[in-house]
Enzyme design. Sequence first.
Site, short mmCIF file in Angstrom:
data_model
loop_
_atom_site.label_atom_id
_atom_site.label_comp_id
_atom_site.label_asym_id
_atom_site.label_seq_id
_atom_site.Cartn_x
_atom_site.Cartn_y
_atom_site.Cartn_z
N GLY A 196 0.82 -1.22 0.00
CA GLY A 196 0.00 0.00 0.00
C GLY A 196 0.84 1.25 0.00
O GLY A 196 2.02 1.21 -0.32
N ASN A 197 0.20 2.37 0.32
CA ASN A 197 0.90 3.65 0.32
C ASN A 197 0.38 4.53 1.45
O ASN A 197 -0.54 4.14 2.17
CB ASN A 197 0.76 4.34 -1.04
CG ASN A 197 -0.69 4.64 -1.38
OD1 ASN A 197 -1.31 5.49 -0.76
ND2 ASN A 197 -1.23 3.90 -2.33
N ARG A 198 0.94 5.71 1.61
CA ARG A 198 0.68 6.54 2.78
C ARG A 198 -0.53 7.47 2.63
O ARG A 198 -0.76 8.29 3.49
CB ARG A 198 1.90 7.42 3.07
CG ARG A 198 3.11 6.65 3.54
CD ARG A 198 4.24 7.62 3.87
NE ARG A 198 5.46 6.91 4.15
CZ ARG A 198 5.75 6.35 5.34
NH1 ARG A 198 4.89 6.45 6.32
NH2 ARG A 198 6.88 5.71 5.51
#
Length: 227
Positions: A29-31
């Site tokens: 995933g990502n932030r």
Amino acid sequence: QAPQDLAGLRVVVSAGGTREPLDPVRWIGNRSTGRQGVALAEAARARGAHVTLVAANLEAAGSETCADEVVRVESTVQLRDAVRAAGAAADVVVMAAAVADFRPAAPTEAKIKKVPGQGPAPIELVENPDILAELVRDRLRPGQVVVGFAAETGDASGGVLDHGRAKALRKGADLLAVNAVGGGRGFGTPDNEVWVLDATGEQVAHANGTKRQVADVLWDAVAKVRG
Ligand code: C5P
């Protein structure tokens, strides 16, 4: 009371960050928290639009109440299906979600185990669809305005705008909101700085403030494009 300059418009906003499953319990995933996307939905609704939020794993407050409809998704493929389903009737589609460019090729049904004495297994990735590029290519509805985001590291003099211009030309979206990330900026913060470029890479607006203020500047630019 905000001006009702988006009254009667149907808008779709994607927000948050995609999760690409590796196995039933893990993902890549990502932030992105979805704060800018939620602010875009709230601002459009305040200006009279009917808003569908396609929400990818939101951590931002207000995700329940910012839109007329909320469609929850996890992965990029789910996000694409939801954006295209809602986008078929939309006057404006804003792709504010942080979308993974790649996903694990073969997510396993069983949890991946650590085998004593064996090193980690490599993870093979395959390319995800570029949802924004597809929206530009397919134009789901005549006259639909398509807006993208580009998160770039650096500052205005040090590459953000150069990368943004190149991306504007490459992606062909009607508007591209380029924002600086990294060094504590962008993801998860209350404020944002955004340069809005048109499809030729020309700057048409700049905003530096709360994500709600940035959202209103972007909707001003959308209203101008629609004429
Ligand atoms: O090329 P880049 O990922 O920086 O482009 C960002 C823009 O493209 C965002 O609007 C994002 O939502 C969209 N995007 C997409 N599908 C992808 C990757 C990015 O729609 N697979």
